[in-house]
Design a protein around this motif. Sequence first.
Motif, short mmCIF file in Angstrom:
data_model
loop_
_atom_site.label_atom_id
_atom_site.label_comp_id
_atom_site.label_asym_id
_atom_site.label_seq_id
_atom_site.Cartn_x
_atom_site.Cartn_y
_atom_site.Cartn_z
N ALA A 78 0.83 -1.21 0.00
CA ALA A 78 0.00 0.00 0.00
C ALA A 78 0.87 1.25 0.00
CB ALA A 78 -0.92 -0.01 1.22
N ALA A 79 1.94 1.25 0.80
CA ALA A 79 2.84 2.40 0.83
C ALA A 79 3.49 2.61 -0.53
CB ALA A 79 3.90 2.20 1.92
N ARG A 80 3.85 1.52 -1.20
CA ARG A 80 4.49 1.64 -2.51
C ARG A 80 3.50 2.13 -3.57
NH1 ARG A 80 9.80 -1.67 -2.78
NH2 ARG A 80 9.89 -0.68 -4.84
N VAL A 81 2.25 1.68 -3.50
CA VAL A 81 1.25 2.17 -4.45
C VAL A 81 1.10 3.69 -4.30
CG1 VAL A 81 -1.19 2.14 -5.05
CG2 VAL A 81 0.01 -0.01 -4.61
N ALA A 82 1.01 4.17 -3.06
CA ALA A 82 0.92 5.61 -2.84
C ALA A 82 2.16 6.32 -3.37
CB ALA A 82 0.72 5.90 -1.35
N ALA A 83 3.33 5.74 -3.12
CA ALA A 83 4.57 6.37 -3.58
C ALA A 83 4.65 6.41 -5.10
CB ALA A 83 5.76 5.61 -3.02
N SER A 84 4.09 5.41 -5.77
CA SER A 84 4.17 5.36 -7.23
C SER A 84 3.39 6.50 -7.88
CB SER A 84 3.68 4.01 -7.75
OG SER A 84 2.26 3.92 -7.71
N THR A 85 2.47 7.09 -7.14
CA THR A 85 1.72 8.23 -7.66
C THR A 85 2.38 9.56 -7.33
OG1 THR A 85 0.33 8.59 -5.70
CG2 THR A 85 -0.41 6.91 -7.29
N GLY A 86 3.47 9.52 -6.54
CA GLY A 86 4.14 10.75 -6.14
C GLY A 86 3.61 11.35 -4.86
N SER A 87 2.84 10.60 -4.09
CA SER A 87 2.30 11.12 -2.84
C SER A 87 3.42 11.51 -1.88
CB SER A 87 1.42 10.07 -2.17
OG SER A 87 0.31 9.75 -2.96
N PRO A 88 3.16 12.45 -0.96
CA PRO A 88 4.14 12.75 0.08
C PRO A 88 4.48 11.51 0.88
CG PRO A 88 2.39 14.41 0.05
CD PRO A 88 1.95 13.30 -0.87
N ILE A 89 5.68 11.47 1.43
CA ILE A 89 6.11 10.29 2.18
C ILE A 89 5.17 10.05 3.37
CG2 ILE A 89 7.95 9.33 3.61
CD1 ILE A 89 8.51 9.21 0.63
N ALA A 90 4.73 11.10 4.04
CA ALA A 90 3.80 10.92 5.16
C ALA A 90 2.51 10.26 4.69
CB ALA A 90 3.51 12.26 5.84
N ALA A 91 2.06 10.59 3.47
CA ALA A 91 0.86 9.96 2.94
C ALA A 91 1.10 8.48 2.63
CB ALA A 91 0.40 10.69 1.67
N CYS A 92 2.32 8.14 2.21
CA CYS A 92 2.66 6.73 1.98
C CYS A 92 2.60 5.97 3.31
CB CYS A 92 4.05 6.63 1.37
SG CYS A 92 4.22 7.46 -0.23
N LEU A 93 3.12 6.57 4.38
CA LEU A 93 3.06 5.93 5.69
C LEU A 93 1.62 5.83 6.18
CD1 LEU A 93 6.14 6.36 5.55
CD2 LEU A 93 6.06 6.92 7.99
N LEU A 94 0.81 6.82 5.84
CA LEU A 94 -0.60 6.78 6.22
C LEU A 94 -1.32 5.63 5.51
CD1 LEU A 94 -2.85 8.23 7.82
CD2 LEU A 94 -3.26 9.64 5.80
N ALA A 95 -0.97 5.40 4.26
CA ALA A 95 -1.55 4.26 3.52
C ALA A 95 -1.15 2.95 4.19
CB ALA A 95 -1.09 4.29 2.07
N GLY A 96 0.12 2.86 4.59
CA GLY A 96 0.57 1.67 5.29
C GLY A 96 -0.13 1.49 6.63
N LEU A 97 -0.29 2.59 7.36
CA LEU A 97 -0.94 2.52 8.67
C LEU A 97 -2.39 2.08 8.54
CD1 LEU A 97 -0.54 3.16 11.73
CD2 LEU A 97 -1.44 5.44 11.25
N ALA A 98 -3.10 2.60 7.54
CA ALA A 98 -4.49 2.21 7.34
C ALA A 98 -4.60 0.72 7.03
CB ALA A 98 -5.10 3.04 6.21
#
Length: 381
Positions: free
Chosen positions: A219-239
């Motif tokens: 999930a964190a990598r999917v968010a990162a692949s769109t260019g999301s902020p790193i905190a948003a990538c961690l938020l995806a992982g946390l969810a």
Amino acid sequence: MTEWLTREEALARLNVRPQTLYAYVSRGRIGMRPDGADPRRSQYRADDIAALATRRARGRSPQAIAESAIAWGEPAITTAISKVLHGRLVYRAKDAVALAATATLEETAGLLWASGTPVSFASLTPSTVRESGTPTAFARLSALAAAGRPSLGRRPAMLQQDGASATSVLATSFGASPGAEPVHERLARGWSVEAAGADLIRRALVLMADHELNASAFAARVAASTGSPIAACLLAGLATLTGPRHGGAGAAVIALVEDAERMGPDEAVARWLAHDRPLPAFGHPLYPEGDPRAGALLPDLDIDDGLLRLRDAVLAATGMHPNVDFALAALTLNLRLPADAPFRLFALGRSVGWTAHAVEQVTSNRPIRPRARYDGPVGMG
């Protein structure tokens, strides 16, 4: 230890011509090294050959490959961060259990991030948050994500700084007191735990730092692949981690213990199995002989009697051994930590891995966009 094959063994397992083997090597699909006994000859990585053989046996259908890879299949994304190999968890070629004997989470982050500078999760200002826990962590990380910069086009060192800031926010949200000390010491102080308990917390955080391409890392990598902020990538992982099949297993095992205390462990286990409910905190598909992370924690814990009876009942009924979720529950009961401490420890440790995966994904500059296999009605009406 990685197994290596001779050229003849590799050709036999793949049933291909030498030219095809060399093509796989040139494309990076099979690892190769010189033979130590004869530098004129080469050896080939057995794991890579096994994955290719499985793919060839299944056929070349993209749908078949994708569907099998997304559910405990061979890795769909190349990573140099961590690997489960022959029952061992490896962080960038270092055994995670051996690392956990002495390393801090900060040092583990430096390893997983391949950082050129020491990593710090310091929080030097008192937190304005009066309560700690999962809701607080979501709220504060969401605010950081909303204000964050997109990750694309930025240097890894800057992305790592964002990851350190997000991890610091999670630490204070989960109860760590302010300071520049290693985060396990600050957590112990916030939870009123003495030095021996702090060392157990340190070890648990290191062991939870990463675990291949699990659901939250993906999930964190999917968010990162769109260019999301790193905190948003961690938020995806946390969810993603909140699910009972992932980071929520610690809470589920506490519920199972309560059932066992009320009706007896054998009856509780039988009822869970009869309702086709997977037993939380026991067994792991990647560790058929037992989870080494649990083995690194449990010997130094004074395990609660209820957990011991449950462990014995599960072993007798299923043959499954405790995994790391069981160890986190035992640690929580042993140190009298907050009830949701298994999730807090899991999430805080894993934030290091999420950052590593997010940075690796951003720097690869590859999108993640699977296709769907539609099986609904086909009429256009």
